[in-house]
Design a protein around this motif. Sequence first.
Motif, PDB file in Angstrom:
ATOM      1  N   VAL A   1      31.862  58.606  75.018  1.00 41.65           N
ATOM      2  CA  VAL A   1      32.298  58.416  73.627  1.00 41.65           C
ATOM      3  C   VAL A   1      31.428  59.241  72.680  1.00 41.65           C
ATOM      4  O   VAL A   1      31.939  59.878  71.757  1.00 41.65           O
ATOM      5  CB  VAL A   1      32.290  56.919  73.240  1.00 41.65           C
ATOM      6  N   ALA A   2      30.125  59.268  72.923  1.00 42.33           N
ATOM      7  CA  ALA A   2      29.234  60.061  72.077  1.00 42.33           C
ATOM      8  C   ALA A   2      29.576  61.552  72.162  1.00 42.33           C
ATOM      9  O   ALA A   2      29.598  62.249  71.145  1.00 42.33           O
ATOM     10  CB  ALA A   2      27.780  59.830  72.478  1.00 42.33           C
ATOM     11  N   ASP A   3      29.886  62.031  73.373  1.00 40.15           N
ATOM     12  CA  ASP A   3      30.286  63.440  73.536  1.00 40.15           C
ATOM     13  C   ASP A   3      31.585  63.732  72.799  1.00 40.15           C
ATOM     14  O   ASP A   3      31.732  64.769  72.156  1.00 40.15           O
ATOM     15  CB  ASP A   3      30.448  63.794  75.010  1.00 40.15           C
TER      16      ASP A   3
ATOM     17  N   VAL B   1      50.490  52.279  69.765  1.00 41.61           N
ATOM     18  CA  VAL B   1      49.483  51.411  69.141  1.00 41.61           C
ATOM     19  C   VAL B   1      48.618  50.756  70.208  1.00 41.61           C
ATOM     20  O   VAL B   1      47.392  50.653  70.049  1.00 41.61           O
ATOM     21  CB  VAL B   1      50.164  50.357  68.228  1.00 41.61           C
ATOM     22  N   MET B   2      49.225  50.340  71.313  1.00 41.29           N
ATOM     23  CA  MET B   2      48.436  49.739  72.390  1.00 41.29           C
ATOM     24  C   MET B   2      47.490  50.763  73.021  1.00 41.29           C
ATOM     25  O   MET B   2      46.349  50.434  73.346  1.00 41.29           O
ATOM     26  CB  MET B   2      49.354  49.129  73.443  1.00 41.29           C
ATOM     27  N   VAL B   3      47.957  52.002  73.191  1.00 37.40           N
ATOM     28  CA  VAL B   3      47.072  53.048  73.723  1.00 37.40           C
ATOM     29  C   VAL B   3      45.944  53.321  72.736  1.00 37.40           C
ATOM     30  O   VAL B   3      44.785  53.458  73.134  1.00 37.40           O
ATOM     31  CB  VAL B   3      47.862  54.337  74.046  1.00 37.40           C
ATOM     32  N   MET B   4      46.275  53.389  71.456  1.00 38.70           N
ATOM     33  CA  MET B   4      45.244  53.620  70.438  1.00 38.70           C
ATOM     34  C   MET B   4      44.214  52.489  70.432  1.00 38.70           C
ATOM     35  O   MET B   4      43.046  52.705  70.129  1.00 38.70           O
ATOM     36  CB  MET B   4      45.865  53.754  69.050  1.00 38.70           C
ATOM     37  N   ALA B   5      44.655  51.285  70.794  1.00 36.76           N
ATOM     38  CA  ALA B   5      43.740  50.146  70.873  1.00 36.76           C
ATOM     39  C   ALA B   5      42.970  50.128  72.196  1.00 36.76           C
ATOM     40  O   ALA B   5      42.135  49.259  72.399  1.00 36.76           O
ATOM     41  CB  ALA B   5      44.509  48.839  70.701  1.00 36.76           C
ATOM     42  N   GLY B   6      43.269  51.076  73.093  1.00 36.80           N
ATOM     43  CA  GLY B   6      42.557  51.153  74.367  1.00 36.80           C
ATOM     44  C   GLY B   6      43.071  50.195  75.419  1.00 36.80           C
ATOM     45  O   GLY B   6      42.350  49.843  76.344  1.00 36.80           O
ATOM     46  N   LYS B   7      44.309  49.773  75.312  1.00 33.39           N
ATOM     47  CA  LYS B   7      44.899  48.831  76.276  1.00 33.39           C
ATOM     48  C   LYS B   7      45.770  49.585  77.275  1.00 33.39           C
ATOM     49  O   LYS B   7      46.636  50.366  76.892  1.00 33.39           O
ATOM     50  CB  LYS B   7      45.765  47.801  75.553  1.00 33.39           C
TER      51      LYS B   7
ATOM     52  N   ALA C   1      45.141  66.593  78.815  1.00 28.98           N
ATOM     53  CA  ALA C   1      44.818  66.233  77.427  1.00 28.98           C
ATOM     54  C   ALA C   1      45.143  64.764  77.155  1.00 28.98           C
ATOM     55  O   ALA C   1      44.364  64.049  76.514  1.00 28.98           O
ATOM     56  CB  ALA C   1      45.585  67.131  76.464  1.00 28.98           C
ATOM     57  N   PHE C   2      46.280  64.282  77.651  1.00 28.33           N
ATOM     58  CA  PHE C   2      46.644  62.880  77.443  1.00 28.33           C
ATOM     59  C   PHE C   2      45.705  61.966  78.221  1.00 28.33           C
ATOM     60  O   PHE C   2      45.328  60.907  77.734  1.00 28.33           O
ATOM     61  CB  PHE C   2      48.097  62.627  77.842  1.00 28.33           C
ATOM     62  N   TYR C   3      45.301  62.375  79.424  1.00 32.20           N
ATOM     63  CA  TYR C   3      44.352  61.576  80.209  1.00 32.20           C
ATOM     64  C   TYR C   3      43.027  61.430  79.457  1.00 32.20           C
ATOM     65  O   TYR C   3      42.454  60.347  79.396  1.00 32.20           O
ATOM     66  CB  TYR C   3      44.079  62.205  81.570  1.00 32.20           C
ATOM     67  N   VAL C   4      42.555  62.533  78.893  1.00 34.92           N
ATOM     68  CA  VAL C   4      41.290  62.480  78.145  1.00 34.92           C
ATOM     69  C   VAL C   4      41.455  61.586  76.922  1.00 34.92           C
ATOM     70  O   VAL C   4      40.600  60.761  76.618  1.00 34.92           O
ATOM     71  CB  VAL C   4      40.818  63.899  77.740  1.00 34.92           C
ATOM     72  N   PHE C   5      42.575  61.738  76.219  1.00 32.04           N
ATOM     73  CA  PHE C   5      42.824  60.923  75.034  1.00 32.04           C
ATOM     74  C   PHE C   5      42.854  59.442  75.389  1.00 32.04           C
ATOM     75  O   PHE C   5      42.185  58.627  74.756  1.00 32.04           O
ATOM     76  CB  PHE C   5      44.142  61.336  74.373  1.00 32.04           C
ATOM     77  N   ALA C   6      43.634  59.080  76.421  1.00 28.48           N
ATOM     78  CA  ALA C   6      43.743  57.667  76.808  1.00 28.48           C
ATOM     79  C   ALA C   6      42.405  57.136  77.305  1.00 28.48           C
ATOM     80  O   ALA C   6      42.004  56.013  76.957  1.00 28.48           O
ATOM     81  CB  ALA C   6      44.817  57.494  77.879  1.00 28.48           C
ATOM     82  N   GLY C   7      41.697  57.928  78.102  1.00 23.67           N
ATOM     83  CA  GLY C   7      40.377  57.514  78.574  1.00 23.67           C
ATOM     84  C   GLY C   7      39.395  57.317  77.427  1.00 23.67           C
ATOM     85  O   GLY C   7      38.601  56.371  77.427  1.00 23.67           O
ATOM     86  N   TYR C   8      39.462  58.194  76.445  1.00 22.49           N
ATOM     87  CA  TYR C   8      38.604  58.080  75.259  1.00 22.49           C
ATOM     88  C   TYR C   8      38.902  56.787  74.510  1.00 22.49           C
ATOM     89  O   TYR C   8      37.989  56.079  74.086  1.00 22.49           O
ATOM     90  CB  TYR C   8      38.818  59.297  74.358  1.00 22.49           C
ATOM     91  N   ARG C   9      40.182  56.448  74.351  1.00 22.64           N
ATOM     92  CA  ARG C   9      40.542  55.236  73.610  1.00 22.64           C
ATOM     93  C   ARG C   9      40.076  53.979  74.356  1.00 22.64           C
ATOM     94  O   ARG C   9      39.579  53.038  73.738  1.00 22.64           O
ATOM     95  CB  ARG C   9      42.047  55.182  73.348  1.00 22.64           C
ATOM     96  N   VAL C  10      40.209  53.971  75.694  1.00 22.78           N
ATOM     97  CA  VAL C  10      39.740  52.821  76.476  1.00 22.78           C
ATOM     98  C   VAL C  10      38.221  52.735  76.390  1.00 22.78           C
ATOM     99  O   VAL C  10      37.661  51.658  76.163  1.00 22.78           O
ATOM    100  CB  VAL C  10      40.208  52.914  77.946  1.00 22.78           C
TER     101      VAL C  10
END
Length: 185
Positions: free
Chosen positions: A38-40, A104-110, A163-172
């Motif tokens: 997350v810091a990166d 919205v659920m992905v943005m919430a990290g679910k 890119a989507f994997y990184v985005f979803a992983g970042y949100r989780v």
Amino acid sequence: MTAPGAGLTALIAQCRKVEAALAGSGDPAASTAMHRFVADMDARRVPPGMWSPLVLSVLVMTGGLGVGIEVLSLLLRSAGAALAAFALVAVCAGTALALAIGVVMVMAGKCAGLVLIRWLVLALIAIGAMGLAAWALGGVRAVGPVVALLGGLGAWLVVNSAAFYVFAGYRVALRVVAGGHGQNK
């Protein structure tokens, strides 16, 4: 070569593992790598993959419009213009609602949001393919099924992109780092 969608399935499985492990333990040492990740990501001007939800939304709504056109084409002859137009609006609204809930659920990290988006995209592809079969038999016009299929296939490529994997992983990871990993949060 891996099977289509294997990466998305693996991402969903990994997100579920992280949610289950952290919900059960709450151990801050278990999320050290996530804190670093997350810091990166936060150190960048724009984290990688932030474009993917927008592109996904455009493609899913394009596919939903294609399904709506397909339904309009089917109902126009038998049910009349008013009911066909209502069905078009209902299909587009339903697609938008399902997409909004998933994003919205992905943005919430679910990870449940990833599952919902996967099923929505697969439904667009299946409906588009069935519509093309109906078109081949003369049941509908080709434009709706083609738009649904192309929108669904494009969305499938986005949800299976790095890119989507990184985005979803970042949100989780962001959810875990923020402490929102419990069952009631």
